[in-house]
Scaffold this active site. Structure first.
Site, PDB file in Angstrom:
ATOM      1  N   HIS A 225      81.496  45.394  16.068  1.00 23.81           N
ATOM      2  CA  HIS A 225      82.115  44.725  14.922  1.00 23.81           C
ATOM      3  C   HIS A 225      83.629  44.668  15.042  1.00 23.81           C
ATOM      4  CE1 HIS A 225      78.060  44.974  13.357  1.00 23.81           C
ATOM      5  NE2 HIS A 225      78.395  43.839  12.773  1.00 23.81           N
TER       6      HIS A 225
ATOM      7  N   ARG B  97      79.570  38.270   5.977  1.00 30.04           N
ATOM      8  CA  ARG B  97      79.275  39.705   6.137  1.00 30.04           C
ATOM      9  C   ARG B  97      79.933  40.477   5.000  1.00 30.04           C
ATOM     10  NH1 ARG B  97      80.112  38.426  11.892  1.00 30.04           N
ATOM     11  NH2 ARG B  97      78.347  39.226  13.084  1.00 30.04           N
TER      12      ARG B  97
ATOM     13  N   GLU C 126      66.580  40.040  13.262  1.00 28.51           N
ATOM     14  CA  GLU C 126      67.449  40.755  14.205  1.00 28.51           C
ATOM     15  C   GLU C 126      66.804  42.032  14.717  1.00 28.51           C
ATOM     16  OE1 GLU C 126      71.162  41.805  12.355  1.00 28.51           O
ATOM     17  OE2 GLU C 126      70.228  42.296  10.461  1.00 28.51           O
TER      18      GLU C 126
ATOM     19  N   ASP D  60      72.073  42.080  17.219  1.00 30.60           N
ATOM     20  CA  ASP D  60      71.153  43.205  17.082  1.00 30.60           C
ATOM     21  C   ASP D  60      69.825  42.941  17.770  1.00 30.60           C
ATOM     22  OD1 ASP D  60      72.468  45.305  15.680  1.00 30.60           O
ATOM     23  OD2 ASP D  60      72.626  43.927  13.993  1.00 30.60           O
TER      24      ASP D  60
ATOM     25  N   CYS E  37      73.058  33.274  13.948  1.00 36.95           N
ATOM     26  CA  CYS E  37      74.418  33.654  13.569  1.00 36.95           C
ATOM     27  C   CYS E  37      74.986  34.770  14.434  1.00 36.95           C
ATOM     28  CB  CYS E  37      74.487  34.023  12.091  1.00 36.95           C
ATOM     29  SG  CYS E  37      73.446  35.422  11.674  1.00 36.95           S
TER      30      CYS E  37
END
Ligand code: PEP
Ligand code: MG
Length: 584
Positions: free
Chosen positions: A199, A306, A444, A468, A515
């Site tokens: 991230h 997010r 995910e 993920d 995404c």
């Protein structure tokens, strides 16, 4: 310890985290070992030892007040509140009185007395039944560490100390460090550890901060003030380059910038193949501030908001009203396009600094633990306030909602049930919302992809989170550069899971988007078009390049190539097919 300084040129290769070229002086954030020793203070020196401690506390306070002013100026009141909490801890008698008592009674050095007092306070907080208080132990530790640094004669280097355009060199950076860079002189950053879809890297991309991660020992080879060039595309870092090299990179930076400006001319053009297959090209955001970039680059909506970053650097979780203000702002600014709001995905590498009541230290495997919707379902009050805010925002824009980390149908049902309860409450209260708001889920976790046919019956849409999905399918930690070579979006298992998810969604009449970072890689666009995804949602600066690539492709060719790859997913065949597509 660092190796002896040298001004010879050194070149390092790492993992490309965020494109662009950064040139600047190194600002090295050191990881300090704060282990302290104990020694006896002679009776006549006790008073001076107490004074030394009080001065360190005063210095720390001064430093915090300075930071508070800066945060107020750049980020506003809500972020500055974090410092208020720190100041309160600093004044707490539990720490200051205890320390003075320990120095005086046991005649020990101030460092040792402080570390004992902090350890005691942390232990007491750990034992609290209220999770909120338990969580505060991190703040106490941080405050203790700052005072200790003053006692030891160090000052804690932080990003607030940047005085000139610099390249940050660190062992690791948290997402909150990265967000902080927005207001500083940070030209780019390089780190010892980290992966492309961590991230921290994702944030660097959206903030357009060039970055290379996974450089192993870069912190040992750079000294403060060294000149550094970061090439985020080729994942190259040059320390102390000769002037000619710097000039070349400056020119290259200009060329790339003007190429990007040229690409932005496609802003109002559709993401459509030469034979008329139209895709939706949306953008991923982490905060409302990124909307400017979304609109400037010509995205058709927000495919992933997010929301967990709303929880960053706060003492308490955001209220329903705070959630609503953020969502309404984004939903309105993106009109006439839609926005997909993802409920909080806290956990994994988004643990630290989240002002949420939970004991994250206790998890041995955070990526496999209480993350995303699992955490939301465990904290119904937090979940509810977010869901109510999302529903309220649906009255002012085209809002859709999706849940992260769904691994069972039951989790999806439980989340929808909670949403339905919020709908009922709002109806009773006479509060407006969109009764037809679409409700989807992130695919995910491999379990969700494999059960996509079942889930599709109850979901309005799917959004495939490849960051993920790849990590969990291939058992490759997305933030661990040691296994970055295995993190391969073109692994046949990944392509098959995507294909299966798209087909299951389409069979049930649902739209399917992607995404994860895979969606923003122009080299993979042909396969994503061929897999018949309906929407790609990418970091805002990547929108123009992905659009340009799609506009040069033929849907029919992409379909044929993708079928070929799915039938023969060997590395050689994939490369052959991709080369062939390029030639066409
Ligand atoms: C993903 O997993 O692909 C995704 C988009 O979510 P995040 O990166 O926030 O985990
Ligand atoms: Mg994810």
């Amino acid at each position: 310890m660092s190796t002896p300084p040298s001004s010879a040129t050194k070149v390092f290769k790492g993992v490309a985290a965020s494109p662009g070229i950064a040139i600047g002086k190194a600002f090295v954030l050191e990881d300090m070992d704060l282990a302290v020793g104990r020694w006896q203070v002679p009776p006549e020196a006790v008073k001076a030892e107490v004074t030394r401690f009080r001065m360190a506390v005063a210095e720390t306070r001064k430093e915090m007040l300075g930071t508070q002013q800066k945060i107020l100026k750049f980020l506003g009141k809500s972020h500055a509140r974090l410092i208020e909490a720190y100041l309160l801890i600093l004044d707490d008698p539990l720490i200051s009185k205890d320390v003075v008592k320990k120095i005086t009674n046991a005649r020990v050095n101030a460092e040792f007395a402080l570390s004992e007092a902090v350890a005691g306070a942390v232990k007491a907080l750990e034992a609290a039944t209220d999770e909120y208080f338990r969580e505060r132990r991190h703040d106490v530790l941080d405050v203790g560490r700052r005072v200790l640094l003053h006692l030891l004669g160090h000052t804690l280097q932080n990003l607030d100390d940047l005085k000139e355009p610099s390249v940050i060199v660190a062992h690791n950076l948290t997402p909150s460090d990265t967000i902080h860079m927005r207001t500083q002189f940070a030209e780019g950053f390089v780190t010892d550890i980290g992966g492309r879809t961590s991230h921290t890297a994702i944030l660097a991309n959206s903030l357009e901060i060039p970055a290379v991660v996974g450089l192993h020992e870069i912190t040992r080879h750079v000294r403060p003030g060294d000149m550094i060039v970061v090439d985020g595309e080729s994942a190259t870092v040059i320390v102390n380059p000769v002037p000619d090299v710097i000039d070349n990179y400056r020119r290259e930076r200009e060329i790339r910038l003007s190429a990007r400006r040229e690409l932005d001319r496609l802003r109002d053009q559709p993401a459509q193949t030469v034979d008329g297959r139209r895709m939706t090209l949306a953008a991923n955001i982490d905060s409302p501030e990124e909307m400017k970039s979304v609109l400037a680059h010509g995205a058709e909506g927000v495919g992933l908001y997010r929301t967990e970053f709303l929880y960053l650097n706060r003492g308490t979780p955001p209220t329903e009203e705070t959630h609503f203000q953020h969502y309404a702002r984004v939903a309105q600014s993106v009109l006439p396009y839609p926005i997909v709001i993802r409920t909080m995905d806290i956990g994994g590498d988004k643990l630290i600094d989240m002002g949420i009541a939970r004991d994250h230290k206790a998890e041995p495997n955070p990526f496999l633990g209480l993350r995303g919707v699992r955490l939301s379902l465990k904290h119904p009050d937090l979940f509810r306030s977010q869901l109510r805010a999302i529903l309220r925002a649906s009255a002012v824009g085209k809002v859709k909602v999706m849940f992260p980390m769904i691994s069972t149908l039951e989790e999806f049902r439980a989340s929808k049930k909670m949403l339905e309860e919020c709908r009922m409450e709002l109806r009773k209260e006479g509060v407006a919302f969109d009764e037809k708001m679409e409700v989807g889920l992130m695919v995910e976790v491999p379990a969700a992809a494999l059960a996509a046919d079942t889930l599709a019956k109850e979901a309005d849409f799917f959004s495939i989170g490849t960051n993920d999905l790849i990590q969990y399918t291939l058992a490759v930690d997305r933030v661990n550069d040691e296994v970055a070579n295995l993190y391969n979006p073109l692994n046949p298992a990944i392509l098959r899971l995507i294909d299966q998810t798209v087909k299951a969604g389409h069979k049930a009449g649902r739209w399917v988007g992607m995404c994860g970072e895979m969606a923003g890689d122009p080299a993979l666009a042909a396969i994503l078009v061929g897999l018949e995804l309906d929407e790609l949602s990418v970091s805002p600066p990547l929108v123009p390049q992905v659009k340009k690539t799609i506009r040069e492709l033929s849907f029919a060719d992409c379909q044929a190539a993708t079928r070929d790859i799915l039938d023969d997913p060997t590395e050689e065949n994939i490369q052959k097919v991709l080369r062939q597509l390029k030639k066409n």
